[in-house]
Design an enzyme around this catalytic site. Structure first.
Site, PDB file in Angstrom:
ATOM      1  N   LYS A  67       7.152  58.528  65.085  1.00  0.00           N
ATOM      2  CA  LYS A  67       6.052  59.414  64.691  1.00  0.00           C
ATOM      3  C   LYS A  67       5.877  60.470  65.758  1.00  0.00           C
ATOM      4  CE  LYS A  67       2.523  60.312  61.959  1.00  0.00           C
ATOM      5  NZ  LYS A  67       2.948  61.718  61.945  1.00  0.00           N
ATOM      6  N   LYS A  91       2.297  56.341  73.406  1.00  0.00           N
ATOM      7  CA  LYS A  91       0.970  56.596  72.827  1.00  0.00           C
ATOM      8  C   LYS A  91       0.695  55.706  71.613  1.00  0.00           C
ATOM      9  CE  LYS A  91       0.078  60.911  72.671  1.00  0.00           C
ATOM     10  NZ  LYS A  91       0.026  62.327  72.262  1.00  0.00           N
ATOM     11  N   LYS A 103       9.632  63.309  68.115  1.00  0.00           N
ATOM     12  CA  LYS A 103       9.055  64.648  68.278  1.00  0.00           C
ATOM     13  C   LYS A 103      10.060  65.666  67.783  1.00  0.00           C
ATOM     14  CE  LYS A 103       5.262  66.585  69.964  1.00  0.00           C
ATOM     15  NZ  LYS A 103       3.901  66.019  69.986  1.00  0.00           N
ATOM     16  N   THR A 187      -7.746  64.826  66.953  1.00  0.00           N
ATOM     17  CA  THR A 187      -7.352  64.724  68.369  1.00  0.00           C
ATOM     18  C   THR A 187      -8.582  64.884  69.258  1.00  0.00           C
ATOM     19  OG1 THR A 187      -5.181  65.584  67.847  1.00  0.00           O
ATOM     20  CG2 THR A 187      -5.870  65.710  70.152  1.00  0.00           C
ATOM     21  N   ASN A 219      -6.574  74.194  68.491  1.00  0.00           N
ATOM     22  CA  ASN A 219      -7.000  73.105  67.608  1.00  0.00           C
ATOM     23  C   ASN A 219      -7.743  72.019  68.389  1.00  0.00           C
ATOM     24  OD1 ASN A 219      -7.184  70.967  65.856  1.00  0.00           O
ATOM     25  ND2 ASN A 219      -5.010  70.845  65.372  1.00  0.00           N
ATOM     26  N   SER A 356      -3.284  60.547  61.768  1.00  0.00           N
ATOM     27  CA  SER A 356      -2.011  60.722  61.062  1.00  0.00           C
ATOM     28  C   SER A 356      -1.581  59.391  60.449  1.00  0.00           C
ATOM     29  CB  SER A 356      -0.923  61.208  62.018  1.00  0.00           C
ATOM     30  OG  SER A 356      -0.891  62.608  62.077  1.00  0.00           O
TER      31      SER A 356
HETATM   32  P1  NAD Z   1      -2.904  75.071  69.624  1.00  0.00           P
HETATM   33  O1  NAD Z   1      -1.695  75.896  69.468  1.00  0.00           O
HETATM   34  O2  NAD Z   1      -3.880  75.008  68.517  1.00  0.00           O
HETATM   35  O3  NAD Z   1      -3.717  75.549  70.919  1.00  0.00           O
HETATM   36  C1  NAD Z   1      -3.152  75.732  72.167  1.00  0.00           C
HETATM   37  C2  NAD Z   1      -4.125  76.565  72.976  1.00  0.00           C
HETATM   38  O4  NAD Z   1      -3.675  76.657  74.320  1.00  0.00           O
HETATM   39  C3  NAD Z   1      -4.274  77.999  72.471  1.00  0.00           C
HETATM   40  O5  NAD Z   1      -5.633  78.371  72.555  1.00  0.00           O
HETATM   41  C4  NAD Z   1      -3.461  78.809  73.482  1.00  0.00           C
HETATM   42  O6  NAD Z   1      -3.910  80.140  73.603  1.00  0.00           O
HETATM   43  C5  NAD Z   1      -3.744  78.003  74.728  1.00  0.00           C
HETATM   44  N1  NAD Z   1      -2.796  78.228  75.805  1.00  0.00           N
HETATM   45  C6  NAD Z   1      -1.454  78.376  75.737  1.00  0.00           C
HETATM   46  N2  NAD Z   1      -0.957  78.585  76.977  1.00  0.00           N
HETATM   47  C7  NAD Z   1      -2.015  78.544  77.833  1.00  0.00           C
HETATM   48  C8  NAD Z   1      -2.166  78.696  79.222  1.00  0.00           C
HETATM   49  N3  NAD Z   1      -1.122  78.904  80.005  1.00  0.00           N
HETATM   50  N4  NAD Z   1      -3.405  78.593  79.733  1.00  0.00           N
HETATM   51  C9  NAD Z   1      -4.479  78.359  78.952  1.00  0.00           C
HETATM   52  N5  NAD Z   1      -4.394  78.221  77.638  1.00  0.00           N
HETATM   53  C10 NAD Z   1      -3.188  78.317  77.082  1.00  0.00           C
HETATM   54  O7  NAD Z   1      -2.377  73.627  70.053  1.00  0.00           O
HETATM   55  P2  NAD Z   1      -3.146  72.255  69.972  1.00  0.00           P
HETATM   56  O8  NAD Z   1      -2.751  71.593  68.719  1.00  0.00           O
HETATM   57  O9  NAD Z   1      -4.573  72.446  70.297  1.00  0.00           O
HETATM   58  O10 NAD Z   1      -2.411  71.473  71.155  1.00  0.00           O
HETATM   59  C11 NAD Z   1      -2.809  71.632  72.516  1.00  0.00           C
HETATM   60  C12 NAD Z   1      -2.273  70.470  73.314  1.00  0.00           C
HETATM   61  O11 NAD Z   1      -2.755  69.273  72.734  1.00  0.00           O
HETATM   62  C13 NAD Z   1      -0.742  70.336  73.348  1.00  0.00           C
HETATM   63  O12 NAD Z   1      -0.358  69.811  74.591  1.00  0.00           O
HETATM   64  C14 NAD Z   1      -0.466  69.335  72.258  1.00  0.00           C
HETATM   65  O13 NAD Z   1       0.760  68.664  72.456  1.00  0.00           O
HETATM   66  C15 NAD Z   1      -1.652  68.434  72.444  1.00  0.00           C
HETATM   67  N6  NAD Z   1      -1.955  67.625  71.275  1.00  0.00           N
HETATM   68  C16 NAD Z   1      -2.333  68.181  70.104  1.00  0.00           C
HETATM   69  C17 NAD Z   1      -2.576  67.354  69.021  1.00  0.00           C
HETATM   70  C18 NAD Z   1      -3.050  67.894  67.705  1.00  0.00           C
HETATM   71  O14 NAD Z   1      -3.299  67.099  66.789  1.00  0.00           O
HETATM   72  N7  NAD Z   1      -3.233  69.184  67.564  1.00  0.00           N
HETATM   73  C19 NAD Z   1      -2.414  65.986  69.134  1.00  0.00           C
HETATM   74  C20 NAD Z   1      -2.051  65.440  70.354  1.00  0.00           C
HETATM   75  C21 NAD Z   1      -1.809  66.287  71.423  1.00  0.00           C
END
Ligand code: NAD
Length: 429
Positions: A67, A91, A103, A187, A219, A356
């Protein structure tokens, strides 16, 4: 493979000190089960053909089908995807859901593509990896710069290839295609439930509102900022890839979120219209945000935000890793030595994969749960698993929460590996 993967798996050795795990398990976890690299030819709107690189790694499926999300980002490499797949393996075991870890990723700047090009790329990626995924094999989901719409295209493409509707092949889908209520905020919801459970233990009794800073306003980060704000935290700073905004007396997060959703840019949010008058603020860099004197720091952007170069600047007393791998191993050790409690990614952001899993269960049941059922089940699981890690770590005093979470996960994965036979079995003991 270089630093990122070695850094990520390096913690296994430390966690093994606290876990009872067979040699077979350790050997199995050192290597990914499969790593697929594909070329994705995409017809661009101007008629030209561009080829993108995509990857899908199934790291380990001892506990169930793999997953893990699919990331669209210019920096995606096979090494990064493999590392993220390893983290997913850990995880899923930390929150005890019946999955292994996988992934996917495509090396692309999605902001440069038109909507139609993005759809063709998404479908092309699924064409490339279709034989490696499936509801009982490996189940993708959204990650950085992918979303429900993209999952919908991908599910549709898989159905075309298989000539069968197969909603459980992918999660994070639109509701109308079998998605789950609560998946879009899961999340952050999970991270928030854990924060609310452990903050009083880590920070002690609060004399006033606690302060927080959130790096990454996507997100995960935006929803987390909203939840904290609604629960009475003072969120003093948020940032995105273009920079951040800071107001010591607190930002009005619903307004910031509204403008960000509408404009998709954070800087300048406070300089236009009514939001501007809400509160004074100043523009700060991401580096400055990480060094703010707050109770809680939430890295919610990308990996390696806190490194040995800036770990000494961190003043937060508690860090909740909503992003995957935002703290390098060296920085993690430095923070632990300074008494800063880190709630590790493999626990803190596991709400997404947990809902999920709920979505996959609903798809297989053919029965949709209510938003309240999803939220209640998520909260129960997050609080139970967080408390399990907290107590086993001796409140973070015996070992870090990260090492504890890994030790727990290794034992759970080890139990599944050993149940299919291990060294002693074959030596006839
Ligand atoms: P997303 O694309 O919705 O948001 C990412 C955010 O980070 C954006 O606002 C972007 O502008 C910002 N960003 C990018 N580079 C940056 C930097 N150098 N400094 C500051 N901000 C920066 O992605 P997301 O889904 O929110 O995921 C964010 C993190 O959470 C990732 O590491 C992802 O692997 C992790 N994550 C997400 C989920 C999920 O369900 N969305 C689940 C588990 C982990």
């Amino acid at each position: 493979m270089t630093d990122l993967f070695e850094g990520a798996t390096g913690i296994i050795d430390e966690a093994l000190t606290y876990a009872s795990v067979s040699e077979d398990t350790v050997e199995r976890l050192k290597h990914p089960q499969s790593a697929l690299a594909v070329s994705i030819p995409v017809r661009m709107d101007d008629g030209s053909l561009r080829t993108f690189r995509g990857y899908r790694v199934r790291y380990n499926d001892a506990r169930g089908p793999a997953k893990g999300g699919i990331r669209f980002h210019p920096d995606v490499t096979i090494e990064e995807v493999q590392t993220l797949a390893f983290w997913m393996t850990i995880k899923c075991a930390v929150v005890d859901i019946p999955y292994g870890g996988g992934k996917g990723g495509v090396t692309v700047q999605p902001k440069d593509l038109s909507m139609a090009e993005l759809e063709r790329l998404s479908r092309g990626f699924i064409d490339g990896i279709a034989d490696a995924i499936g509801p009982d094999i490996d189940i993708p989901a959204p990650d950085v710069y992918t979303n429900a719409m993209i999952m919908g295209w991908m599910m549709d493409e898989y159905a075309i290839i298989k000539r069968a509707k197969t909603p459980a092949v992918i999660t994070g889908k639109p509701l109308s295609l079998g998605g789950s209520l609560g998946r879009d905020t899961a999340t952050a919801d999970g991270g928030f439930f854990i924060t609310q459970t452990l903050a009083p233990k880590i920070l002690g009794d609060a004399s006033g509102p606690r302060t927080a800073a959130v790096q990454g306003f996507g997100n995960a980060g935006m929803t987390m900022a909203e939840l904290l704000h609604d629960a009475g935290w003072t969120v003093v700073a948020v940032s995105d890839s273009k920079g951040g905004i800071h107001a010591p007396e607190g930002l009005h997060i619903p307004s910031v979120a509204k403008v960000k959703r509408e404009s998709r840019a954070l800087r300048g949010v406070y300089c236009e219209g009514s939001v501007c008058e809400t509160v004074d603020h100043k523009v700060i860099t991401n580096e400055e945000l990480l060094a703010l004197d707050v109770d809680l720091l939430v890295p919610a952007a990308l990996e390696n935000a806190i490194t040995e170069d800036n770990a000494a600047d961190v003043k937060a007393r508690m860090i909740v890793e909503l992003a995957n791998g935002p703290i390098t191993p060296e920085a993690d050790e430095a923070l632990y030595q300074r008494g800063i409690t880190v709630i590790p990614d493999v626990l803190a952001n596991a709400g997404g994969v947990t809902v999920s899993y709920f979505e996959w269960v609903q798809n297989r049941q053919g029965y949709a749960w209510t938003a309240q059922q999803v939220r209640d089940r998520l909260q129960d699981r997050m609080v139970e698993q967080a408390m399990g890690v907290w107590e086993r770590s001796g409140g973070g005093h015996n070992m870090s929460l990260r090492v504890t979470a890994y030790a727990l996960a290794l034992e759970r994965i080890g139990a599944a590996v050993d149940a299919t036979g291990h060294k002693e079995t074959f030596q006839g003991r």
